[in-house]
Design a protein around this motif. Sequence first.
Motif, PDB file in Angstrom:
ATOM      1  N   ALA B  72       0.847  -1.088   0.057  1.00 53.16           N
ATOM      2  CA  ALA B  72      -0.094  -0.042   0.061  1.00 53.16           C
ATOM      3  C   ALA B  72       0.943   1.259  -0.178  1.00 53.16           C
ATOM      4  CB  ALA B  72      -0.944  -0.128   1.217  1.00 53.16           C
ATOM      5  N   PHE B  73       2.177   1.197   0.664  1.00 59.87           N
ATOM      6  CA  PHE B  73       2.818   2.415   0.847  1.00 59.87           C
ATOM      7  C   PHE B  73       3.668   2.442  -0.594  1.00 59.87           C
ATOM      8  CE2 PHE B  73       7.093   4.409   2.052  1.00 59.87           C
ATOM      9  CZ  PHE B  73       6.554   5.322   2.463  1.00 59.87           C
ATOM     10  N   THR B  76       0.782   4.122  -2.893  1.00 58.26           N
ATOM     11  CA  THR B  76       0.802   5.429  -2.440  1.00 58.26           C
ATOM     12  C   THR B  76       1.936   6.383  -3.212  1.00 58.26           C
ATOM     13  OG1 THR B  76      -0.104   4.975  -0.399  1.00 58.26           O
ATOM     14  CG2 THR B  76       0.425   7.103  -0.644  1.00 58.26           C
ATOM     15  N   LEU B  77       3.085   5.804  -2.850  1.00 57.33           N
ATOM     16  CA  LEU B  77       4.266   6.766  -3.835  1.00 57.33           C
ATOM     17  C   LEU B  77       4.214   6.785  -5.087  1.00 57.33           C
ATOM     18  CD1 LEU B  77       7.403   5.640  -1.825  1.00 57.33           C
ATOM     19  CD2 LEU B  77       5.865   7.597  -1.297  1.00 57.33           C
ATOM     20  N   LEU B  80       1.382   9.073  -6.077  1.00 52.40           N
ATOM     21  CA  LEU B  80       1.779  10.587  -5.711  1.00 52.40           C
ATOM     22  C   LEU B  80       2.893  11.163  -6.959  1.00 52.40           C
ATOM     23  CD1 LEU B  80       2.011  12.958  -3.783  1.00 52.40           C
ATOM     24  CD2 LEU B  80       3.534  11.784  -2.480  1.00 52.40           C
ATOM     25  N   PHE B  81       3.801  10.200  -7.185  1.00 50.91           N
ATOM     26  CA  PHE B  81       4.735  10.835  -8.195  1.00 50.91           C
ATOM     27  C   PHE B  81       4.156  10.775  -9.526  1.00 50.91           C
ATOM     28  CE2 PHE B  81       7.896   9.473  -4.804  1.00 50.91           C
ATOM     29  CZ  PHE B  81       8.794  10.624  -4.996  1.00 50.91           C
ATOM     30  N   ASP B 193      -5.909  11.047  -6.788  1.00 50.79           N
ATOM     31  CA  ASP B 193      -4.791  10.955  -5.785  1.00 50.79           C
ATOM     32  C   ASP B 193      -5.400  11.210  -4.555  1.00 50.79           C
ATOM     33  OD1 ASP B 193      -2.198  10.120  -4.998  1.00 50.79           O
ATOM     34  OD2 ASP B 193      -1.267  12.058  -5.400  1.00 50.79           O
TER      35      ASP B 193
END
Lengths: 114, 210
Positions: B72-73, B76-77, B80-81, B193
């Motif tokens: 999940a992390f 997320t990145l 986001l990017f 996002d």
Amino acid sequence: MSNRIPADMPPSEYEDEGRERRSYVVGLVLALVLTTAAFATVWLDLLSGGAALAALGLLALIQAVVHLRYFLHIDLQRSHRDDLLLILFTVLILLIMVSGTIWILYDQHVRMMP
Amino acid sequence: MSLSERLHPGINLAGTDPESHEAAEEVLFGFWIFLMSDLVLFAVLFATYAAMSVQGIAEGPRPAEVFDLTAAFVETLLLLFSSFAFGFAMLEMKYRENRRGVLLWLLLTGVLGAAFVGMELHDYYVMITQHAAPPQASGFLSAYYLLTGTHALHVSSGLVWMAIMAVQVAVVGFSTPVKLRLMRLALFWHMLDVVWIGIFTFVYLFGVAS
């Protein structure tokens, strides 16, 4: 990413671009910090129970505002009031629907328990 | 004219293309109304999930047993990017109208978005094959797949839209309609996002923390 200044670009536009670019970078850094803080809270067991959930909810709220401010460029300028009102009204409707749904379903659940 | 004359949220073309800037006002406001109605859809799915993840476990696994926070992390990145890269594509469009630059940033955005969808599908695969957690196992899992699946479908349709826009940029170049479409796609992408913030917090982190 090239840093050359096109000959036909007025200096004011170049400054504008620098400011907009910085805005995205600031947004990215803030989002990274907030995301990492949220995951660290759970990974490192910094908080537990209700305190953890409250902290996570607060971090998510702040990050949503950061995204709206730095990526979607929403601010308190007069020309943006219509859009801001639209968003705030939607948020109000969402809160009513979400909290109402959770409340009613929880109540039903409690009544259904043997 | 400077950036102070901004008519709508999102990238404004005031300084570089006044004509498109004028045309953008009502088109983008209309798109904001669509985005907000889309948000209502997600809110109802969130509410269903919130009820189901606590009271709808049945005989199935609990959230903490099936979620992989590391995945999940990373997701997320990626998202986001991807959002960040789209911002730079928009700046390239606004200040230079440079086709190659815009296409390269769009490509980066698309690759990151596709990697996000790929990781989510992999998550589903692991959950179904290794944790015996298919959608039909419990109300919690039905709501989970419905919520994250709807988001993944949105991202996927955004990717299709992005591919179409890349062709339009390459073939037509930066006419006013193409610019306005790219601006709307940017808002759509950034909004997805924002929805993902809710998913990683209220689904993954809440699921593991509580």
